[in-house]
Design a protein around this motif. Structure first.
Motif, PDB file in Angstrom:
ATOM      1  N   VAL A 145       0.903  -1.264   0.007  1.00  0.00           N
ATOM      2  CA  VAL A 145      -0.101   0.197  -0.017  1.00  0.00           C
ATOM      3  C   VAL A 145       0.907   1.483  -0.161  1.00  0.00           C
ATOM      4  O   VAL A 145       1.914   1.221   0.646  1.00  0.00           O
ATOM      5  N   SER A 146       0.508   2.316  -0.738  1.00  0.00           N
ATOM      6  CA  SER A 146       1.378   3.345  -0.707  1.00  0.00           C
ATOM      7  C   SER A 146       1.314   4.200   0.404  1.00  0.00           C
ATOM      8  O   SER A 146       0.345   3.954   1.299  1.00  0.00           O
ATOM      9  N   ASP A 147       2.069   5.024   0.846  1.00  0.00           N
ATOM     10  CA  ASP A 147       2.167   5.972   1.889  1.00  0.00           C
ATOM     11  C   ASP A 147       0.709   6.792   1.997  1.00  0.00           C
ATOM     12  O   ASP A 147       0.228   6.867   2.853  1.00  0.00           O
ATOM     13  N   GLN A 148       0.365   7.340   0.774  1.00  0.00           N
ATOM     14  CA  GLN A 148      -0.724   8.225   0.847  1.00  0.00           C
ATOM     15  C   GLN A 148      -2.039   7.394   1.197  1.00  0.00           C
ATOM     16  O   GLN A 148      -2.978   7.670   1.816  1.00  0.00           O
ATOM     17  N   ALA A 149      -2.032   6.134   0.682  1.00  0.00           N
ATOM     18  CA  ALA A 149      -3.269   5.086   0.827  1.00  0.00           C
ATOM     19  C   ALA A 149      -3.175   4.633   2.445  1.00  0.00           C
ATOM     20  O   ALA A 149      -4.292   4.574   2.856  1.00  0.00           O
ATOM     21  N   LEU A 150      -2.162   4.390   2.766  1.00  0.00           N
ATOM     22  CA  LEU A 150      -2.131   4.206   4.397  1.00  0.00           C
ATOM     23  C   LEU A 150      -2.487   5.065   5.145  1.00  0.00           C
ATOM     24  O   LEU A 150      -3.058   4.952   6.184  1.00  0.00           O
ATOM     25  N   GLU A 151      -2.059   6.386   4.841  1.00  0.00           N
ATOM     26  CA  GLU A 151      -2.258   7.514   5.730  1.00  0.00           C
ATOM     27  C   GLU A 151      -3.665   7.688   5.748  1.00  0.00           C
ATOM     28  O   GLU A 151      -4.403   8.010   6.668  1.00  0.00           O
ATOM     29  N   ARG A 152      -4.462   7.758   4.555  1.00  0.00           N
ATOM     30  CA  ARG A 152      -6.009   7.729   4.678  1.00  0.00           C
ATOM     31  C   ARG A 152      -6.694   6.650   5.454  1.00  0.00           C
ATOM     32  O   ARG A 152      -7.640   6.925   6.161  1.00  0.00           O
ATOM     33  N   ALA A 153      -5.925   5.206   5.349  1.00  0.00           N
ATOM     34  CA  ALA A 153      -6.474   4.223   5.981  1.00  0.00           C
ATOM     35  C   ALA A 153      -6.262   4.396   7.622  1.00  0.00           C
ATOM     36  O   ALA A 153      -7.138   4.229   8.612  1.00  0.00           O
TER      37      ALA A 153
ATOM     38  N   LEU B 221      -5.418  -4.800   4.928  1.00  0.00           N
ATOM     39  CA  LEU B 221      -4.708  -3.872   4.486  1.00  0.00           C
ATOM     40  C   LEU B 221      -3.360  -4.209   5.553  1.00  0.00           C
ATOM     41  O   LEU B 221      -3.211  -3.953   6.642  1.00  0.00           O
TER      42      LEU B 221
END
Length: 397
Positions: A56-64, A90
């Protein structure tokens, strides 16, 4: 580095299991293979192209993580949050999750840093999945008509069954805890509980099934003091911090403001009804996170429990609670409380109950939002929902 080269296959295997560089170095030392540092392992991995695949990308992980903080509140640190994300499919490393937690919500990070850890220094041993099953109840919200019950496997530490009820009850605990635990995972050699009378029906059935166990040399159950029910006692501070205390603060505030009174039976019924539903949402999240998080030095409960108990029991040997309760009363000549209520059920008919639930659901279709607010320190939506439920209930009684 040359010494590490002679163990390339082993180090590669350890890396692929998800161990960190520090954990690999420690494992090699514990296996008496060779002393090495974390940096040596890191250099070895870089030389052989062993890199973590980011799912998972950093951006997607931050959102999660941001969404999960809203659902879990301030007390989930990097390990529990990693487990919670993993339970939802995730997967990310604890280091990445920890960094995002620090950066994303600094006040919550400081809150966790200041909190004390609960450590249990008493030694404990379970040989295999199915050796010991621990059952225990939590009554931190008992004055508001909420009791949690957990069943935990001693070997894997997996929570194999859980339930929330207004008042602890033998039939409910058997039907929602012991029976599904055994049906889904197999028969444990030994059940461990405290001296509470609410577990009598479970112990009765464990005794009747005792000849089907893997190891017949052990007593089918043990009743000990709560402090010796180690595996499950370890979990209650997690549940209290993440579920019970935030809800209790909201309810105590209503009592302090004299907005509600526990002397009124309708009020007691509504408080219990709503708080059970909302707290069950939080408990579900704690259970999912716990079962998917890594316990240092042991592993992940979901993975440690994959082998199941060796002895499986057919559904015919595990009748429903009403049947077992009749057997218990006939065999032992004792009576059980079949239905336990908190307050008095105000509805004169099932039709009135359904209409009240439908009216309440119009304004509050998603109960999880109430828990999300409470666990993040915003008590108002939950308190408003409780007042609304009381008003709706009064219209149909």
């Amino acid at each position: 580095m040359a010494a590490l080269e002679s163990h390339t296959n082993l180090i590669t295997s350890l890396f692929n299991t998800g161990l960190t560089h520090a954990q690999i170095a420690y494992t090699l030392q514990q296996m008496n293979i060779l002393p090495c540092s974390e940096m040596s392992v890191r250099r070895f991995c870089a030389r052989h192209g062993l890199k973590r695949k980011r799912q998972v990308s950093d951006q997607a992980l931050e959102r999660a993580v941001a969404g999960s903080i809203y659902e879990t509140g301030p007390s989930y640190g990097r390990k529990f949050m990693t487990g919670y994300l993993s339970s939802m499919g995730l997967h990310a490393g604890e280091v990445r999750v920890g960094r995002i937690l620090r950066e994303l919500h600094q006040p919550y990070h400081e809150f966790r840093r200041e909190g004390a850890r609960n450590l249990n220094p008493v030694p404990y041993h379970a040989e295999y999945m199915g050796h010991k099953l621990h059952l225990d109840q939590n009554e931190k919200l008992v004055m508001f008509g909420v009791t949690h019950v957990l069943a935990v496997d001693g070997y894997s530490s997996k929570i194999v069954a859980h339930s929330t009820m207004p008042v602890k009850n033998n039939l409910v605990i058997y039907e929602e805890i012991y029976r599904p635990a055994v049906m889904n995972h197999g028969l444990w050699d030994q059940v461990r509980v405290d001296h509470g009378r609410e577990f009598y029906l479970c112990l009765y059935m464990q005794e009747k099934l005792s000849q089907h166990r893997r190891n017949l040399s052990r007593p089918p159950y043990l009743q000990t003091t709560s402090t010796r029910n180690l595996r499950v006692e370890r979990l209650w501070p997690e549940v209290n911090n993440r579920v019970n205390y935030p809800l209790k603060q909201a309810l105590v505030h209503l009592l302090d403001q004299e907005a509600v009174s526990l002397e009124d039976n309708l009020t007691r019924f509504c408080i219990s009804n709503l708080t059970c539903q909302v707290s069950q949402i939080g408990l579900n999240r704690v259970v999912q996170s716990w079962n998917a998080h890594r316990i240092p030095g042991r592993g992940i409960p979901n993975e440690l429990s994959e082998d199941r108990c060796l002895t499986e029991v057919s559904e015919e040997l595990l009748p429903c609670a009403s049947v077992v309760a009749n057997m218990y009363e006939q065999d032992l000549g004792s009576s059980l409380t079949w239905v336990s209520t908190f307050g008095t059920d105000p509805f004169s008919s099932e039709e009135d109950r359904i209409h009240a639930e439908q009216d309440f659901a119009i304004d509050y279709p998603d109960m999880s939002l109430l828990f999300n607010h409470v666990v993040n320190g915003d008590h108002t939506p939950f308190q408003d929902a409780l007042i609304s439920l009381m008003n709706v209930t009064e219209r149909y009684v």
